[in-house]
Design an enzyme around this catalytic site. Structure first.
Site, short mmCIF file in Angstrom:
data_model
loop_
_atom_site.label_atom_id
_atom_site.label_comp_id
_atom_site.label_asym_id
_atom_site.label_seq_id
_atom_site.Cartn_x
_atom_site.Cartn_y
_atom_site.Cartn_z
N ASP A 43 0.82 -1.21 0.00
CA ASP A 43 0.00 0.00 0.00
C ASP A 43 0.87 1.27 0.00
OD1 ASP A 43 -2.29 1.49 0.04
OD2 ASP A 43 -2.71 1.20 2.18
N HIS A 60 2.86 3.19 -8.77
CA HIS A 60 2.64 1.77 -9.03
C HIS A 60 3.85 1.17 -9.76
CE1 HIS A 60 -1.32 2.04 -7.50
NE2 HIS A 60 -1.83 2.75 -8.49
N LEU A 154 11.03 -20.51 -3.72
CA LEU A 154 9.91 -19.71 -3.21
C LEU A 154 8.77 -19.61 -4.23
CD1 LEU A 154 9.94 -16.48 -1.23
CD2 LEU A 154 9.02 -16.33 -3.53
C1 FPP Z 1 -2.04 0.15 -3.35
O1 FPP Z 1 -1.52 1.45 -3.29
C2 FPP Z 1 -1.42 -0.58 -4.46
C3 FPP Z 1 -2.08 -1.13 -5.50
C4 FPP Z 1 -3.54 -1.08 -5.65
C5 FPP Z 1 -1.35 -1.81 -6.59
C6 FPP Z 1 -0.16 -2.62 -6.16
C7 FPP Z 1 0.51 -3.20 -7.33
C8 FPP Z 1 1.85 -3.22 -7.51
C9 FPP Z 1 2.80 -2.64 -6.53
C10 FPP Z 1 2.47 -3.82 -8.71
C11 FPP Z 1 1.84 -5.10 -9.17
C12 FPP Z 1 2.73 -5.77 -10.12
C13 FPP Z 1 2.44 -6.90 -10.82
C14 FPP Z 1 3.48 -7.50 -11.64
C15 FPP Z 1 1.12 -7.55 -10.80
P1 FPP Z 1 -2.51 2.69 -3.46
O2 FPP Z 1 -2.61 3.00 -4.90
O3 FPP Z 1 -3.83 2.37 -2.83
O4 FPP Z 1 -1.76 3.81 -2.68
P2 FPP Z 1 -2.43 5.03 -1.90
O5 FPP Z 1 -3.22 4.42 -0.76
O6 FPP Z 1 -1.27 5.83 -1.43
O7 FPP Z 1 -3.31 5.74 -2.87
#
Ligand code: FPP
Length: 263
Positions: A43, A60, A154
């Site tokens: 997050d 992201h 893993l």
């Molecule tokens: C939450 O942060 C994060 C997500 C919804 C996406 C997480 C995905 C990745 C880190 C990469 C995934 C990669 C692959 C290869 C599938 P947020 O956007 O809710 O952050 P905020 O709360 O600060 O807005």
């Protein structure tokens, strides 16, 4: 394995964090108490980007780039399964451009990282519903699953298009169908049998759940499976979560006393 870890403990490593370096000491980690399954709620990508005057998608992207390091660290420590919450069933509500961007990440991530993941014997899996994912996203994930299926190190498990309540409801519906068809009796339904109806069937339950960015909630993640998991929170946003944070989480996990309701 522990020799290889020295690399990560090297103070010159770009990931060194002064406040966590005290706990990052080989003496402090017990080899015989490494969590078998670590689940991570990645997050804070959006806030990380905002703080830097960047668009959310930059967060992201940076978060995606962080996955390999943590995977290799976990693998080197002897963690068996690492489940990463990449996209929830609720994330479809985000603006289309953000969803489209997230759905393109697997196409970038796997070609970029697969060779190193192969060299490290990492097996890719997915927990979530294939239905609803764009074809290009699914293909990238399925190609990686196929390519790594014989790896024995893993398991890097992506929770993609995943939601805990839907998983429970689907599982219960499936169980009821099986009862109706005479494949199962209500008396057969025990914890083990119930787990076999979850999308994570065959995987151990998470021992440790990590959530970044200071939020302290579960957000519909692995609701059945985390019944007895230890929870660890950090204020660090996911793109700035380092190997040292990971080691700190494991060190704290090792100091917890897990009683499973006993004394
Ligand atoms: C939450 O942060 C994060 C997500 C919804 C996406 C997480 C995905 C990745 C880190 C990469 C995934 C990669 C692959 C290869 C599938 P947020 O956007 O809710 O952050 P905020 O709360 O600060 O807005």
């Amino acid at each position: 394995m522990w020799k290889r870890l020295k690399h990560w403990f090297n103070p010159s490593s770009s990931h060194t964090h002064s406040d966590t370096s005290r706990v990052i000491d080989q003496e402090l980690l017990k080899k015989d108490n490494i969590p078998a399954h670590v689940a991570i709620i990645m997050d804070g990508n959006g806030r990380w980007a905002k703080q830097r005057g960047l668009p959310r998608i930059a967060g992201h992207h940076s978060g995606m780039k962080n996955i390999k390091n943590i995977t290799l660290m976990a693998n080197a420590l002897g963690v068996k399964v690492l489940t990463m919450y990449a996209f929830s069933t609720e994330n479809w509500k985000r603006p289309k451009e953000e969803v489209d961007f997230l759905m393109k990440l697997p196409q970038e991530f796997f070609p970029l990282e697969i060779e190193e993941l192969m060299e490290n014997n990492v097996q890719i899996r997915m927990t979530g519903w294939k239905e609803g994912l764009p074809t290009h996203t699914l293909k990238a994930v399925e190609d990686a699953i196929e390519r790594t299926k014989n790896n024995t190190g893993l398991i890097l498990n992506f929770a993609l298009n995943y939601g805990g309540r839907k998983e429970l409801l689907d599982g219960i519906q499936q169980m009821l169908n099986d009862v109706q068809e005479g494949k199962l009796t209500p008396e057969d339904i025990c914890e083990e049998r119930f787990s076999s109806y979850m999308l994570t069937a065959g995987l151990p339950d998470p021992d440790l759940l990590i959530r970044t960015s200071g939020e302290q909630r579960l957000s519909n993640f692995l609701l059945w499976q985390i019944a007895y998991s230890e929870l660890w929170f950090t204020n660090a946003y996911w793109p700035e979560f380092t190997n040292e944070h990971f080691l700190q989480a494991i060190a704290e996990y090792q100091h917890r006393s897990r009683r499973y309701g006993g004394i």
